[in-house]
Write an enzyme that holds these catalytic residues in place. Sequence first.
Site, PDB file in Angstrom:
ATOM      1  N   GLU A 116       0.794  -1.168  -0.021  1.00 26.49           N
ATOM      2  CA  GLU A 116       0.000  -0.117  -0.203  1.00 26.49           C
ATOM      3  C   GLU A 116       0.836   1.206   0.016  1.00 26.49           C
ATOM      4  O   GLU A 116       1.842   1.366   0.630  1.00 26.49           O
ATOM      5  CB  GLU A 116      -0.648   0.032   1.194  1.00 26.49           C
ATOM      6  CG  GLU A 116      -1.906  -0.960   1.364  1.00 26.49           C
ATOM      7  CD  GLU A 116      -2.441  -1.012   2.676  1.00 26.49           C
ATOM      8  OE1 GLU A 116      -2.339  -0.150   3.556  1.00 26.49           O
ATOM      9  OE2 GLU A 116      -3.274  -1.944   3.153  1.00 26.49           O
ATOM     10  N   LYS A 118       2.126   4.568   1.272  1.00 21.58           N
ATOM     11  CA  LYS A 118       2.683   5.138   2.704  1.00 21.58           C
ATOM     12  C   LYS A 118       2.273   6.661   2.497  1.00 21.58           C
ATOM     13  O   LYS A 118       3.111   7.224   2.026  1.00 21.58           O
ATOM     14  CB  LYS A 118       3.862   4.912   3.246  1.00 21.58           C
ATOM     15  CG  LYS A 118       3.971   5.353   4.754  1.00 21.58           C
ATOM     16  CD  LYS A 118       5.646   4.961   5.127  1.00 21.58           C
ATOM     17  CE  LYS A 118       5.441   5.442   6.646  1.00 21.58           C
ATOM     18  NZ  LYS A 118       5.313   6.642   7.081  1.00 21.58           N
ATOM     19  N   PHE A 145      -7.268   2.352   5.731  1.00 22.31           N
ATOM     20  CA  PHE A 145      -6.937   1.173   5.397  1.00 22.31           C
ATOM     21  C   PHE A 145      -7.093   0.145   6.297  1.00 22.31           C
ATOM     22  O   PHE A 145      -6.675  -1.000   5.923  1.00 22.31           O
ATOM     23  CB  PHE A 145      -5.448   1.283   5.490  1.00 22.31           C
ATOM     24  CG  PHE A 145      -4.797   1.954   6.671  1.00 22.31           C
ATOM     25  CD1 PHE A 145      -4.553   1.390   7.765  1.00 22.31           C
ATOM     26  CD2 PHE A 145      -4.132   3.230   6.596  1.00 22.31           C
ATOM     27  CE1 PHE A 145      -4.057   1.919   8.934  1.00 22.31           C
ATOM     28  CE2 PHE A 145      -3.643   3.953   7.474  1.00 22.31           C
ATOM     29  CZ  PHE A 145      -3.492   3.277   8.760  1.00 22.31           C
ATOM     30  N   ARG A 190       4.252  -3.270  17.718  1.00 20.49           N
ATOM     31  CA  ARG A 190       4.877  -2.988  16.559  1.00 20.49           C
ATOM     32  C   ARG A 190       5.547  -4.360  16.031  1.00 20.49           C
ATOM     33  O   ARG A 190       6.415  -4.931  16.861  1.00 20.49           O
ATOM     34  CB  ARG A 190       6.149  -2.132  17.078  1.00 20.49           C
ATOM     35  CG  ARG A 190       6.959  -1.451  15.602  1.00 20.49           C
ATOM     36  CD  ARG A 190       8.054  -0.448  16.034  1.00 20.49           C
ATOM     37  NE  ARG A 190       7.642   0.695  16.770  1.00 20.49           N
ATOM     38  CZ  ARG A 190       7.077   1.711  16.243  1.00 20.49           C
ATOM     39  NH1 ARG A 190       6.963   1.886  14.882  1.00 20.49           N
ATOM     40  NH2 ARG A 190       6.859   2.786  16.851  1.00 20.49           N
ATOM     41  N   LYS A 213       7.275  -0.974   6.874  1.00 22.35           N
ATOM     42  CA  LYS A 213       7.303  -0.056   5.644  1.00 22.35           C
ATOM     43  C   LYS A 213       8.813   0.188   5.172  1.00 22.35           C
ATOM     44  O   LYS A 213       9.690  -0.541   5.383  1.00 22.35           O
ATOM     45  CB  LYS A 213       7.329   1.395   6.517  1.00 22.35           C
ATOM     46  CG  LYS A 213       8.509   1.717   7.587  1.00 22.35           C
ATOM     47  CD  LYS A 213       8.500   3.071   8.292  1.00 22.35           C
ATOM     48  CE  LYS A 213       9.197   3.050   9.852  1.00 22.35           C
ATOM     49  NZ  LYS A 213       9.343   4.075  10.338  1.00 22.35           N
TER      50      LYS A 213
HETATM   51  P1  ATP Z   1       5.046   5.129  14.434  1.00 20.38           P
HETATM   52  O1  ATP Z   1       5.350   3.837  13.705  1.00 20.38           O
HETATM   53  O2  ATP Z   1       5.509   5.251  16.025  1.00 20.38           O
HETATM   54  O3  ATP Z   1       3.642   5.937  14.205  1.00 20.38           O
HETATM   55  P2  ATP Z   1       6.156   7.397  12.739  1.00 20.38           P
HETATM   56  O4  ATP Z   1       4.943   8.276  13.156  1.00 20.38           O
HETATM   57  O5  ATP Z   1       7.523   7.728  12.467  1.00 20.38           O
HETATM   58  O6  ATP Z   1       6.301   5.898  13.633  1.00 20.38           O
HETATM   59  P3  ATP Z   1       6.262   5.861  10.558  1.00 20.38           P
HETATM   60  O7  ATP Z   1       6.960   4.384  11.305  1.00 20.38           O
HETATM   61  O8  ATP Z   1       7.145   6.411   9.588  1.00 20.38           O
HETATM   62  O9  ATP Z   1       5.525   6.472  11.284  1.00 20.38           O
HETATM   63  O10 ATP Z   1       4.985   4.924   9.756  1.00 20.38           O
HETATM   64  C1  ATP Z   1       4.027   4.391  10.341  1.00 20.38           C
HETATM   65  C2  ATP Z   1       2.875   5.429  10.038  1.00 20.38           C
HETATM   66  O11 ATP Z   1       2.401   5.595   8.857  1.00 20.38           O
HETATM   67  C3  ATP Z   1       1.531   4.716  10.696  1.00 20.38           C
HETATM   68  O12 ATP Z   1       1.277   5.246  12.042  1.00 20.38           O
HETATM   69  C4  ATP Z   1       0.485   5.694   9.902  1.00 20.38           C
HETATM   70  O13 ATP Z   1       0.264   6.819  10.432  1.00 20.38           O
HETATM   71  C5  ATP Z   1       1.301   6.205   8.697  1.00 20.38           C
HETATM   72  N1  ATP Z   1       0.348   5.392   7.230  1.00 20.38           N
HETATM   73  C6  ATP Z   1       0.617   5.914   6.243  1.00 20.38           C
HETATM   74  N2  ATP Z   1      -0.156   5.188   5.579  1.00 20.38           N
HETATM   75  C7  ATP Z   1      -0.430   4.009   5.874  1.00 20.38           C
HETATM   76  C8  ATP Z   1      -0.839   2.646   5.338  1.00 20.38           C
HETATM   77  N3  ATP Z   1      -1.345   2.474   4.185  1.00 20.38           N
HETATM   78  N4  ATP Z   1      -1.008   1.918   6.532  1.00 20.38           N
HETATM   79  C9  ATP Z   1      -0.702   2.088   7.585  1.00 20.38           C
HETATM   80  N5  ATP Z   1       0.024   2.943   8.039  1.00 20.38           N
HETATM   81  C10 ATP Z   1       0.082   4.049   7.271  1.00 20.38           C
END
Ligand code: ATP
Length: 604
Positions: free
Chosen positions: A242, A244, A371, A446, A452
Amino acid sequence: MLFSELAQAFDQLEQISSRIALRDTLAALYKKLSPKEAAITSYFIVGRLAPKFINAEFNISKKTIEKIIQELFSIDRREVRELLLKYNDYGGIFANLSKNTNNTSLQIEDLYERLWDIALISGAGSQTQKFEKLYRLLASASAAEGKYIIRIILGRTRLGVSERTIIESLAYTRDPKDKKAIEKSLGYTSDVGYVAFLYVSAGLEGLKKAVFTPGVPIAPKLVEREVSIEKIFKRIPNPYEEPKYDGLRCQAHIFKANDSQNLSDRVWAKFVQDHTSSAEGSQQGLVVKLFSRNLEDMTAMFPEIKEGYLAVGKELFKKYHEARAFVFDGEIVGYNENTGEFLPFQETMTRKRKYNVEEAAAQTPVKIFTFDVLFFIDSPLLDFKLEQRKEKLSEIKGVHEDILPTPLHKPKDAKEAEKLFLEYVSEGLEGVIFKDPQTLYTPGLRNFDWIKFKRAMKHELADTIDVVVVGYYYGTGRLAKLGIGALLGAVYDKENDRYVTITKIGTGITEDQWKMLKNLADQYKIDRQLPNVEIPKELRPDVFLEPGLVIEIEADEITKSPVHTAGYALRFPRFKRVRDKAPTDSTSLQEILEMVKEKTSAGN
Ligand code: ATP
C-alpha cells in the site's frame, strides 16, 4: 486513603534513584489502595483526571498558579519568579513557602471530585471561578498536599513514572508475569486508570472486562522497518503493498448515540456525560469520534472527515439495522485543491489545532485514506485476518469524496513490488507499507506484520530515528546567549522501561529552531536525573529533562559507542523536526539493535 498519605507516598517516590526501587515502592502503594483509588492515583501520577481521549484539561495557566501563590503567601511577582529560577516547579515553591503541616481530611476520592469540579468550569468568567475554587483548595491544603495538587493541575507530577512503570508496578502487586496481560488490556482500553481499577479489583479475572468498546480508542497497530524489499518478501511471501501517506493517523468510531456500551464503571464516567452522545460529534442519532495516533479526541479539528464518516455511517446503519458500531483506521492527508497533489506532513499538521478550525479547513483541505476496519456491525474484527478485514473496506467506496479506501496491491514478486514503490515515490509519497494478509490487528504492537519501506538517500540510514531529549547543554560562543547549544537524545529500552542515551546533537540547528527547542525543553526541566534515565557521567547535561520532548533525527549510520548508555551512537546526527509523540513511542533500543543487526547482515 487520605490524599495526604498519597502525597507522602509521592514524596517517597521522588527520593528514589533506582528503577527497581521505584517499581517496588509503587507496587507497595497500589497494594494499599482500593480499586477506585488505584484508578484515580494512576491518572494523578500522569498528571490527569481521565485518559487522553477524554477532554479533562484544567485550562489553568501557570500565571494563575503564580497569582494564587502570590496571594496565599503575600509575596510579589518578582519573588515568585526568583523562586521559580531556583525550584523550577510551582509545586515545589508552594511546599517551600507553606508552613502548614496540618493535612486536610480529604480522601483521594474527595480530591478527585474537587479537581473535576474545577476542570468542568467553562464559559464566560470561568477563569475567575477556577481561580477562586483552586485558591480555596490550596489555602486549606498542607505543604505536601498543595505541592501535588499544583503538579497535577499543571499536568506533571515529576515522579519519573510513566504508564509503563504503572503497568509493571501493578503486576508486581500480584504476579510479575501478569505484565503482558495488563499491557494488552491497556492496548484495548487506552485507559491506565481503568486497567488499574480492574486489576486491583480482581487480577487477571478483572481484566476480562477490558474489551474493545466503540467510543474508546484502541492503541493503533504500529509498523516495523526493513532495509530491502527482498528481505520483506522473505518475511512476508505474499504481501499486500500500500502507499504510505505522510499525514496523521486517525481512528474513526461511528456508533449510535447513547449506545448501551457500558462506560459506567470508569471512575471518570459520571463527570463526562457527553462522551457517547456528544453534541459536537452527533447527528441523527449517530456519533462520530476521531482519535489521533496518541489517542486524543480530534473530532472537532476535522469537520469534513467527521461529516464524511457520518455519511458512511448513515449508509451502513441503513444497510445493517442491527448494527452497533463501525470503526476504521486510516491516515488523514492534506491536498491541494487545484492540482489534487498531496501536501507534505508539515502542512497537514497545521490542521491539528483547537482554534480557527474553519479557516484552516478552507486553507488546507484533507481527505482520509482508510486502510483498516476494526469494528463492524456488532463485533470487533481484531481477531480477523487482514484479508477478511480488507473485504469489509469495500463498503465505504464511493460514499463520500473525502473518505477513500487506500489502494491495495498484491505484487507477485519483489521486482514488481519495487516498480510499484518507485511509482509511488515519483508521485511524491514517502514510500510503501507491506502487510501480511494473514495477520490479526494487534493493538499497540510494532512487529513485522506491517513493514514500511522508504528510500534511503546515499550515506543515510534507511529511516529517521525519534529520540527523547533527556537534557541539554548551555552552549558556547554564539549560542551561549540563547542558553542552549546541544541536546542529549535517548531511545526507549522497552524491555527494561528506561531511557538510554544515543546521541548529542549540536549542529545544523538554526537560531530560531534553538529558541523553539529551548521553549519546549524547558517545560520538562527537572532538578535531578530520574531513575529511569541512564546518562553517562561524561555526558552529564547542564539541564536535566524529564522524558517528554521527542524529536526526529536523521543520521548517516549507527556506530558502536563506549560512552552512550545505549551502547551505540548516531553518526552525523541532524535535527529534522519535533514529533508529537509520547516518549515511550520514540524509537526503541530494540529497534536500534535490529537496525544494527540488519546492517551487519547486509554487509556480509
Ligand atoms: P510510528 O510507527 O511510531 O507511528 P512514525 O510516526 O515515525 O512512527 P512511521 O513509522 O514512519 O511513522 O510510519 C507508520 C505510520 O504511517 C502509521 O502510524 C500511519 O500513521 C502511517 N501510514 C501511512 N500510510 C499507511 C498505510 N497504508 N498503512 C498503515 N499506516 C500508514
